[in-house]
Design an enzyme around this catalytic site. Structure first.
Site, PDB file in Angstrom:
ATOM      1  N   GLU A 163     -17.942   1.920  -2.942  1.00  0.00           N
ATOM      2  CA  GLU A 163     -18.948   2.469  -2.037  1.00  0.00           C
ATOM      3  C   GLU A 163     -19.744   3.589  -2.696  1.00  0.00           C
ATOM      4  O   GLU A 163     -19.241   4.297  -3.573  1.00  0.00           O
ATOM      5  CB  GLU A 163     -18.293   3.009  -0.756  1.00  0.00           C
ATOM      6  CG  GLU A 163     -17.707   1.918   0.115  1.00  0.00           C
ATOM      7  CD  GLU A 163     -17.234   2.444   1.466  1.00  0.00           C
ATOM      8  OE1 GLU A 163     -17.719   3.512   1.903  1.00  0.00           O
ATOM      9  OE2 GLU A 163     -16.380   1.789   2.083  1.00  0.00           O
ATOM     10  N   ASP A 204      -9.634   4.159  -1.563  1.00  0.00           N
ATOM     11  CA  ASP A 204      -8.645   3.082  -1.409  1.00  0.00           C
ATOM     12  C   ASP A 204      -7.867   2.839  -2.705  1.00  0.00           C
ATOM     13  O   ASP A 204      -8.120   1.882  -3.430  1.00  0.00           O
ATOM     14  CB  ASP A 204      -9.330   1.791  -0.940  1.00  0.00           C
ATOM     15  CG  ASP A 204      -8.313   0.726  -0.534  1.00  0.00           C
ATOM     16  OD1 ASP A 204      -7.104   1.038  -0.486  1.00  0.00           O
ATOM     17  OD2 ASP A 204      -8.723  -0.412  -0.276  1.00  0.00           O
ATOM     18  N   ALA A 211      -5.961  11.945   4.281  1.00  0.00           N
ATOM     19  CA  ALA A 211      -7.178  12.098   3.477  1.00  0.00           C
ATOM     20  C   ALA A 211      -8.253  12.807   4.289  1.00  0.00           C
ATOM     21  O   ALA A 211      -8.365  12.606   5.506  1.00  0.00           O
ATOM     22  CB  ALA A 211      -7.692  10.725   3.039  1.00  0.00           C
ATOM     23  N   ALA A 212      -9.035  13.648   3.613  1.00  0.00           N
ATOM     24  CA  ALA A 212     -10.171  14.302   4.275  1.00  0.00           C
ATOM     25  C   ALA A 212     -11.193  13.245   4.674  1.00  0.00           C
ATOM     26  O   ALA A 212     -11.498  12.338   3.897  1.00  0.00           O
ATOM     27  CB  ALA A 212     -10.813  15.325   3.339  1.00  0.00           C
ATOM     28  N   PHE A 213     -11.711  13.352   5.892  1.00  0.00           N
ATOM     29  CA  PHE A 213     -12.745  12.427   6.343  1.00  0.00           C
ATOM     30  C   PHE A 213     -14.013  12.616   5.525  1.00  0.00           C
ATOM     31  O   PHE A 213     -14.412  13.744   5.223  1.00  0.00           O
ATOM     32  CB  PHE A 213     -13.087  12.662   7.815  1.00  0.00           C
ATOM     33  CG  PHE A 213     -12.221  11.912   8.784  1.00  0.00           C
ATOM     34  CD1 PHE A 213     -12.145  10.526   8.738  1.00  0.00           C
ATOM     35  CD2 PHE A 213     -11.489  12.582   9.743  1.00  0.00           C
ATOM     36  CE1 PHE A 213     -11.351   9.826   9.638  1.00  0.00           C
ATOM     37  CE2 PHE A 213     -10.695  11.899  10.641  1.00  0.00           C
ATOM     38  CZ  PHE A 213     -10.629  10.521  10.589  1.00  0.00           C
ATOM     39  N   LEU A 214     -14.656  11.515   5.173  1.00  0.00           N
ATOM     40  CA  LEU A 214     -16.008  11.592   4.632  1.00  0.00           C
ATOM     41  C   LEU A 214     -16.954  11.907   5.789  1.00  0.00           C
ATOM     42  O   LEU A 214     -16.592  11.734   6.960  1.00  0.00           O
ATOM     43  CB  LEU A 214     -16.391  10.252   3.991  1.00  0.00           C
ATOM     44  CG  LEU A 214     -15.677   9.911   2.683  1.00  0.00           C
ATOM     45  CD1 LEU A 214     -15.964   8.470   2.286  1.00  0.00           C
ATOM     46  CD2 LEU A 214     -16.113  10.851   1.571  1.00  0.00           C
ATOM     47  N   GLU A 250       0.877  -1.174   0.000  1.00  0.00           N
ATOM     48  CA  GLU A 250       0.000   0.000   0.000  1.00  0.00           C
ATOM     49  C   GLU A 250       0.911   1.219   0.000  1.00  0.00           C
ATOM     50  O   GLU A 250       1.733   1.385   0.904  1.00  0.00           O
ATOM     51  CB  GLU A 250      -0.888   0.002   1.251  1.00  0.00           C
ATOM     52  CG  GLU A 250      -1.806  -1.196   1.358  1.00  0.00           C
ATOM     53  CD  GLU A 250      -3.120  -1.004   0.600  1.00  0.00           C
ATOM     54  OE1 GLU A 250      -3.323   0.102   0.043  1.00  0.00           O
ATOM     55  OE2 GLU A 250      -3.921  -1.945   0.573  1.00  0.00           O
ATOM     56  N   ASP A 297      -6.794  -3.785  -7.504  1.00  0.00           N
ATOM     57  CA  ASP A 297      -7.353  -4.150  -6.200  1.00  0.00           C
ATOM     58  C   ASP A 297      -8.752  -3.574  -5.954  1.00  0.00           C
ATOM     59  O   ASP A 297      -9.111  -3.306  -4.826  1.00  0.00           O
ATOM     60  CB  ASP A 297      -6.389  -3.669  -5.103  1.00  0.00           C
ATOM     61  CG  ASP A 297      -6.708  -4.253  -3.742  1.00  0.00           C
ATOM     62  OD1 ASP A 297      -7.090  -5.429  -3.677  1.00  0.00           O
ATOM     63  OD2 ASP A 297      -6.584  -3.532  -2.742  1.00  0.00           O
TER      64      ASP A 297
END
Length: 299
Positions: free
Chosen positions: A175, A190, A101-104, A18, A170
């Site tokens: 979502e 991801d 990363a910005a939170f959802l 990753e 991958d």
């Protein structure tokens, strides 16, 4: 991995590393393609001691910190996979690069639904997935909800092109926001297993596109634009990535690989159009879809 290292040729896609720089590059690529479905991601240099270990209230996380034989600060955290001393993250001595990363929105505010990708790989060393052995597999998908109406199948084609340009194998699930039902978009989450190999183009990632022969008009026009010398994808990516604090994010061979892969996508679409006709392949965007008139430099 360093920026120069490629994924070892004997690694399966599910054993790949990753990469934080892949998450950063994916955000920039997604914007240049004008999908805008990756939450904002930026690179940062983090002090593992003062910014994580000394401020966390999570005792389980705190207990996973240790000093390595090389006197570097390391931790491995709590998770389902790879959270062990052998897979620890180590600083130099406690500085480490990362992607933030910005939170959802919180799931209480905006529930998300997880969907199995119809073109999911088998994740088995010997078994093949159905789509790998049935050339007419897309016909079956097109008759199955939610792919039998709306833009969902076309959104899968967008995601396929996005993944192929990165070399990401991958994409087993995706979502959406539950609130909007089938009238929604795919969140491109991801992307850490992208940009592993610049010397190899994984054509199997393009199978959904070659089997279905469908693409949004806005996506098709954008790809054609990014193939022109004055809007070349690699140049736009290089310019965009210079803004990140961890620049350089991608080495030149990865940038050039995207130009090469873009030409391959256009070749697949040209073959589809020759076989089925332009109007049967390139679908007009529904009202409210991404505007087709914004230039690649639009912010």
């Amino acid at each position: 991995q360093t920026r120069e290292q490629e994924t070892p040729p004997d690694f399966f896609y599910f054993s790949d590393f990753e990469r934080h720089n892949a998450e950063i590059a994916a955000f920039h690529l997604d914007r240049i393609l004008d999908f805008r479905r990756v939450p904002p991601v930026a690179g940062r240099l983090v002090n593992m001691t003062s910014e994580i270990r000394d401020v966390t209230r999570d005792k389980k996380l705190w207990r996973t910190f240790f000093i390595s034989p090389a006197n570097n600060v390391c931790f491995y955290g709590e998770c389902s996979y790879y959270c062990s001393t052998e897979h620890a993250l180590c600083g130099k001595p406690d500085q480490i690069e990362g992607s933030l990363a910005a939170f959802l929105p919180d799931l209480n505010l905006a529930k998300r639904k997880t969907w199995r990708n119809p073109w999911r790989r088998s994740y088995h060393k010997r078994k093949k997935a159905e789509w790998e052995v049935d050339p007419d597999y897309c016909d079956e998908v097109k008759q199955t909800p939610p792919y039998d109406r709306g833009t969902r199948l076309l959104d899968i084609m967008d995601m396929t092109i996005f993944d192929f340009l990165m070399g990401n194998m991958d994409r087993h699930h995706y979502e959406t926001f539950e609130k909007f039902g089938n009238d929604t978009f795919i969140i491109h989450l991801d992307n850490g297993r992208g940009f592993g190999k610049h010397s190899h183009d994984e054509l199997s990632i393009l199978v959904p596109l070659s089997q279905c022969c469908r693409v949004k008009k806005s996506t098709y026009l954008r790809l054609q634009l990014l193939a022109k010398e004055e809007y070349q994808l690699s140049s736009l990516m290089e310019e965009s990535l210079l803004r990140d604090r961890l620049s350089p994010i991608l080495i030149q061979p990865h940038l050039l690989a995207m130009d090469r892969r873009l030409r391959l996508v256009l070749q697949v679409l040209a073959g589809c159009i020759e076989k089925e006709g332009y109007n049967n392949v390139v679908e007009e965007d529904l009202s409210g879809d991404t505007a087709t008139h914004r230039g690649p430099g639009h912010r």
